[in-house]
Design a protein around this motif. Structure first.
Motif, mmCIF file in Angstrom:
data_model
loop_
_atom_site.group_PDB
_atom_site.id
_atom_site.type_symbol
_atom_site.label_atom_id
_atom_site.label_comp_id
_atom_site.label_asym_id
_atom_site.label_seq_id
_atom_site.Cartn_x
_atom_site.Cartn_y
_atom_site.Cartn_z
ATOM 1 N N ASN A 14 0.792 -1.208 0.000
ATOM 2 C CA ASN A 14 0.000 0.000 0.000
ATOM 3 C C ASN A 14 0.835 1.273 0.000
ATOM 4 O OD1 ASN A 14 -2.482 1.210 -0.017
ATOM 5 N ND2 ASN A 14 -2.583 1.405 2.202
ATOM 6 N N THR A 15 2.103 1.169 0.317
ATOM 7 C CA THR A 15 2.888 2.391 0.449
ATOM 8 C C THR A 15 3.550 2.761 -0.870
ATOM 9 O OG1 THR A 15 4.730 1.077 1.272
ATOM 10 C CG2 THR A 15 3.260 2.069 2.904
ATOM 11 N N SER A 40 -5.299 5.441 -0.888
ATOM 12 C CA SER A 40 -4.930 4.331 -0.011
ATOM 13 C C SER A 40 -3.758 4.706 0.880
ATOM 14 C CB SER A 40 -4.595 3.092 -0.834
ATOM 15 O OG SER A 40 -3.565 3.383 -1.759
ATOM 16 N N SER A 41 -2.949 5.628 0.428
ATOM 17 C CA SER A 41 -1.860 6.150 1.251
ATOM 18 C C SER A 41 -1.453 7.509 0.695
ATOM 19 C CB SER A 41 -0.649 5.207 1.260
ATOM 20 O OG SER A 41 -0.080 5.123 -0.018
ATOM 21 N N GLN A 71 1.885 10.405 0.717
ATOM 22 C CA GLN A 71 3.289 10.626 1.053
ATOM 23 C C GLN A 71 3.629 12.101 0.954
ATOM 24 O OE1 GLN A 71 5.371 8.096 -1.707
ATOM 25 N NE2 GLN A 71 4.201 6.306 -1.091
ATOM 26 N N VAL A 116 -0.898 6.082 6.116
ATOM 27 C CA VAL A 116 -1.739 5.052 5.518
ATOM 28 C C VAL A 116 -3.145 5.006 6.126
ATOM 29 C CG1 VAL A 116 -1.943 2.580 5.105
ATOM 30 C CG2 VAL A 116 0.294 3.659 5.020
ATOM 31 N N ARG A 118 -1.376 7.705 -3.573
ATOM 32 C CA ARG A 118 -1.294 6.474 -4.363
ATOM 33 C C ARG A 118 -2.604 6.235 -5.091
ATOM 34 N NH1 ARG A 118 1.555 3.411 -6.115
ATOM 35 N NH2 ARG A 118 3.298 4.338 -4.997
#
Lengths: 114, 109
Positions: free
Chosen positions: A99-100, B30-31, B33, B50, B92
């Motif tokens: 997921n990252t 979903s995440s 950054q 997350v 994402r």
């Protein structure tokens, strides 16, 4: 740290000429990406690859093609460069999965099309 | 393609001040950054969030992911000149990472 190198780092070319940028990684990461960065637009995805000979388009793929014949190399080609393709191009590898999916970037290739 | 909007676009502050940068979208990610980029270099990952409502701290930087996973914020306490740079959020979207346009931060001594 993941090893990733881009070449050339700087290039000046004329409108209508072909240009190829190379991205090379020293590890076996499956996913590789090409982005372009322009003022006010952040990073925009051109193409990405999820394995040898497996590629897909990003949001600004027109005028660009890519190839990946080996895991370690991802090539970005401008078949006939235009002034609108003057930009800084970044290659990235996806260093984590799931997921990252964090990205590690190269130092960029600055392309000027006159 | 899902879109991420960052605000402000540009921030110039004095050393020691606090600041917050926002990253908003109408889509669920979903995440998410955060990256920091210095002139002439590629972006470098700061953090990944997350879980909705998640808070992560990195020294003087605090990152928060919205409960609905549509937005995020970056708070810097007592900014230093070394914090100067371009801050990018990225979400994402399947196999792709979608970036916001970035916030240019300048911290004056």
């Amino acid at each position: 740290d993941a090893g990733i190198t881009q070449s050339p780092r700087h290039k000046v070319t004329e409108t209508g000429t072909p240009v190829t940028l190379r991205c090379h990684q020293t590890e076996n990461h499956r996913y590789m990406y090409w982005y372009r960065q322009d003022p006010g637009h952040g990073l925009r995805l051109i193409h990405y690859s999820y394995g040898v000979k497996d590629t897909d388009k990003g949001e600004v793929s027109d005028g660009y093609s890519v190839s990946r014949s080996k895991t370690e190399d991802f090539l970005l080609t401008l078949e006939s460069a235009t002034s609108s393709q003057t930009s800084v191009y970044f290659c990235a590898i996806r260093t984590t999965g799931g997921n990252t999916g964090e990205l590690f970037f190269g130092e960029g290739s600055r392309l000027t099309v006159l | 393609t899902q879109l991420l909007e960052q605000s402000p676009q540009f921030l110039s502050i004095q050393e020691g001040e606090n600041l917050t940068v926002y990253c908003n979208s109408s889509s669920v990610f979903s995440s998410l950054q955060w990256y920091r980029q210095e002139p002439g270099e590629g972006p470098v990952l700061l953090v990944t969030v997350v879980t909705g409502g998640e808070v992560k701290k990195l020294k003087r930087l605090t990152f928060q992911f919205g409960d609905a996973r549509k937005d995020s914020s970056l708070h810097i306490t007592a900014a230093q000149p070394g914090d100067t740079g371009l801050y990018l959020c990225a979400g994402r979207d399947g196999n792709k990472l979608v970036f916001g346009a970035g916030t240019i931060l300048r911290v004056k001594s």
